[in-house]
Design a protein around this motif. Structure first.
Motif, short mmCIF file in Angstrom:
data_model
loop_
_atom_site.label_atom_id
_atom_site.label_comp_id
_atom_site.label_asym_id
_atom_site.label_seq_id
_atom_site.Cartn_x
_atom_site.Cartn_y
_atom_site.Cartn_z
N PHE A 39 1.66 1.30 -3.74
CA PHE A 39 2.54 0.45 -4.54
C PHE A 39 2.75 -0.93 -3.90
CE2 PHE A 39 4.60 4.67 -5.85
CZ PHE A 39 3.75 4.80 -6.94
N ARG A 40 2.46 -1.05 -2.61
CA ARG A 40 2.68 -2.32 -1.89
C ARG A 40 1.39 -3.08 -1.63
NH1 ARG A 40 4.62 -0.60 3.31
NH2 ARG A 40 3.92 1.50 2.82
N LEU A 41 0.33 -2.74 -2.35
CA LEU A 41 -0.95 -3.37 -2.08
C LEU A 41 -0.92 -4.88 -2.24
CD1 LEU A 41 -3.48 -0.90 -3.76
CD2 LEU A 41 -3.23 -1.37 -1.34
N LEU A 42 -0.23 -5.38 -3.25
CA LEU A 42 -0.21 -6.82 -3.53
C LEU A 42 1.06 -7.49 -3.04
CD1 LEU A 42 -1.57 -6.77 -7.21
CD2 LEU A 42 -2.88 -6.91 -5.07
N THR A 43 1.98 -6.73 -2.47
CA THR A 43 3.25 -7.28 -2.00
C THR A 43 3.04 -8.03 -0.69
OG1 THR A 43 4.39 -5.39 -2.99
CG2 THR A 43 5.64 -6.71 -1.40
N PRO A 44 3.65 -9.21 -0.52
CA PRO A 44 3.48 -9.98 0.72
C PRO A 44 3.90 -9.19 1.96
CG PRO A 44 4.50 -11.33 -0.98
CD PRO A 44 4.47 -9.94 -1.52
N ALA A 88 2.04 -1.54 -8.65
CA ALA A 88 1.55 -2.52 -7.68
C ALA A 88 1.55 -3.93 -8.28
CB ALA A 88 0.14 -2.15 -7.21
N VAL A 89 1.10 -4.05 -9.52
CA VAL A 89 1.04 -5.37 -10.16
C VAL A 89 2.44 -5.89 -10.47
CG1 VAL A 89 0.32 -6.60 -12.25
CG2 VAL A 89 -1.29 -5.07 -11.09
N THR A 90 3.32 -5.02 -10.96
CA THR A 90 4.67 -5.49 -11.30
C THR A 90 5.47 -5.78 -10.03
OG1 THR A 90 4.50 -3.97 -13.19
CG2 THR A 90 6.59 -5.10 -12.88
N ALA A 95 7.30 -9.37 -9.28
CA ALA A 95 8.66 -9.56 -8.78
C ALA A 95 8.70 -10.55 -7.62
CB ALA A 95 9.26 -8.22 -8.36
N CYS A 96 7.59 -10.66 -6.91
CA CYS A 96 7.52 -11.59 -5.78
C CYS A 96 7.34 -13.04 -6.21
CB CYS A 96 6.38 -11.18 -4.84
SG CYS A 96 6.59 -9.54 -4.10
N CYS A 97 7.25 -13.28 -7.50
CA CYS A 97 7.17 -14.65 -8.01
C CYS A 97 8.56 -15.22 -8.28
CB CYS A 97 6.35 -14.68 -9.30
SG CYS A 97 4.64 -14.23 -9.05
N ALA A 114 10.42 -0.22 -2.79
CA ALA A 114 10.90 -0.48 -4.15
C ALA A 114 9.75 -0.37 -5.14
CB ALA A 114 11.52 -1.87 -4.23
N ARG A 115 10.07 0.13 -6.32
CA ARG A 115 9.08 0.29 -7.38
C ARG A 115 9.59 -0.45 -8.61
NH1 ARG A 115 9.29 5.29 -4.76
NH2 ARG A 115 10.90 6.05 -6.18
N VAL A 116 8.80 -1.41 -9.07
CA VAL A 116 9.20 -2.25 -10.20
C VAL A 116 8.35 -1.89 -11.41
CG1 VAL A 116 9.59 -4.61 -11.01
CG2 VAL A 116 9.73 -4.09 -8.56
N THR A 117 9.01 -1.63 -12.52
CA THR A 117 8.32 -1.42 -13.79
C THR A 117 8.54 -2.65 -14.64
OG1 THR A 117 8.02 0.12 -15.66
CG2 THR A 117 10.27 -0.30 -14.93
#
Length: 404
Positions: A61-66, A101-103, A107-109, A125-128
């Motif tokens: 879930f954190r693949l794209l998270t900074p 992962a994408v959402t 959220a990081c934007c 954290a998991r964002v839908t």
């Protein structure tokens, strides 16, 4: 009986970010267990909680998270590779992984303050979310009160936050702009509305907001998020940098990963079955001896190869950085094109396998249903992608959608 999670090796005291190869291997190690959980996910219409925990522990879930927020900060190729591997085990699991992962990345934007609220106290954290602007927000001191209903929120039962599309109205009730709002899941009502023939385990429920207060720092202009406008247009002036190419060009190719995995699994299933038992009303000892079977298997394998080449070319273009509008349009078109090739391949494999493929006990029918639903996501509609790309090739500057 609760699903038992595979035991993961303990992490070192101060782990660094995993390599892409490590993350893919973590997903591959889960495959046998995920296959065993697939039927339960279908029956319960949500991937089991233990599966969600295992994906979280693997860092999916954190693949794209900074990295500063506890993420892996990988490129889209790694996300594609991981989701393809997960899709070989279960389509719903792979779709859940990609969606979160994408959402999470979306959220990081939002401004740093919002990012810290989401991930600061909870790196898992998991964002839908659902970006269609079906909600209404009205200006109040310090922010907006938002009301609305949003369908198709993947992994909604397990979400801690949601990104939702809304039309925001100023105090005089006349000026509007399209926005994304970031809301704690606990402040939303969830309705179990996902009753579909495929991707049953994705739990794409409806979320409902009733006068939910959203502060200004948790609002992001939808045109900015889509990459269609600069930070100073369509909303507040102090928005942070957004996705490199906008939401739609990033999202569409990512959705192909689970489809590639489903296609691979279908091909493996039919190849294995072809070595056992004769084809109906034929003299061959086994299906594999029939020239018709051999030709169709080759056709299906090449269709999947074509899909894979387009999908990975698309994410590689995004990972390399800025591309012009025509290349962005091509990425969008390639995603839908790849999805259609997967569907064609799976249909061909069903023809090889015959009516037995539709038995409840045969996993091929679930792969077929899952692929049929996934390939028809709005971000993968081929005619829309072709129109976007065709207009770009002809220099026609005419918008096709809100986030394209």
């Amino acid at each position: 009986m609760a699903a038992r999670r595979p035991q993961a090796d303990p992490e070192p005291p101060t782990p660094g970010p995993a390599t892409g190869e490590d993350l893919v291997e973590r997903a591959r190690a889960l495959q046998p267990w995920l296959r065993a959980q697939a039927e339960r996910g279908e029956a319960e219409r949500a991937v089991p909680p233990a599966v969600v925990d295992a994906l979280a522990d693997a860092g999916v879930f954190r693949l794209l998270t900074p990295r500063r927020l506890g993420g892996q900060e990988t490129g889209l190729r790694t996300l594609m590779e991981v989701s393809e591997v997960l899709g070989e085990a279960d389509g719903s699991t792979a779709w859940t992984a990609v969606s979160v992962a994408v959402t999470n990345r979306l959220a990081c934007c939002f401004p740093d303050r919002a990012q810290d609220e989401v991930f600061g106290a909870d790196p898992h954290a998991r964002v839908t979310g659902a970006t269609a602007p079906t909600g209404i927000g009205r200006r109040v001191p310090g922010g907006w009160t938002v009301t609305g209903r949003w369908s198709h929120n993947s992994a909604a039962p397990y979400a801690t936050w949601a990104v939702l599309g809304a039309l925001l109205w100023d105090g005089d009730g006349t000026a509007t702009f399209r926005a994304l709002v970031l809301v704690p899941a606990a402040e939303l009502v969830r309705e179990d509305t996902w009753h579909a023939v495929g991707m049953k385990g994705t739990a794409r429920h409806t979320l409902i907001a009733r006068d939910v207060m959203v502060p200004d720092h948790r609002v992001l202009s939808l045109p900015v998020a889509a990459g269609a406008a600069g930070p100073s247009s369509g909303g507040p002036d102090d928005l942070p940098p957004t996705l490199p190419l906008g939401l739609a060009p990033m999202l569409s190719p990512c959705l192909v990963g689970p489809l590639l995995g489903l296609g691979n699994a279908a091909l493996a299933t039919v190849r294995e079955a072809a070595t056992h038992g004769p084809p109906p009303f034929a003299v061959h000892g086994v299906r594999a001896d029939a020239v018709g079977v051999q030709i169709q298997l080759a056709e299906a394998a090449l269709q999947l190869r074509t899909a894979r080449l387009h999908a990975y070319d698309a994410v590689d273009r995004i990972d390399r950085g800025f591309v012009d509008h025509t290349e962005r349009a091509r990425v969008r078109a390639q995603a839908g094109h790849a999805a259609q090739h997967v569907l064609t391949a799976v249909d061909t494999l069903l023809n090889v396998h015959g009516a037995d493929a539709f038995a409840d006990t045969d996993p091929l029918q679930r792969m077929w249903r899952d692929a049929g639903i996934a390939a028809r996501h709005a971000g993968l509609v081929p005619t829309v992608g072709y129109e976007v790309y065709g207009k770009a090739l002809l220099g026609i500057e005419e918008p096709v959608g809100l986030v394209i």
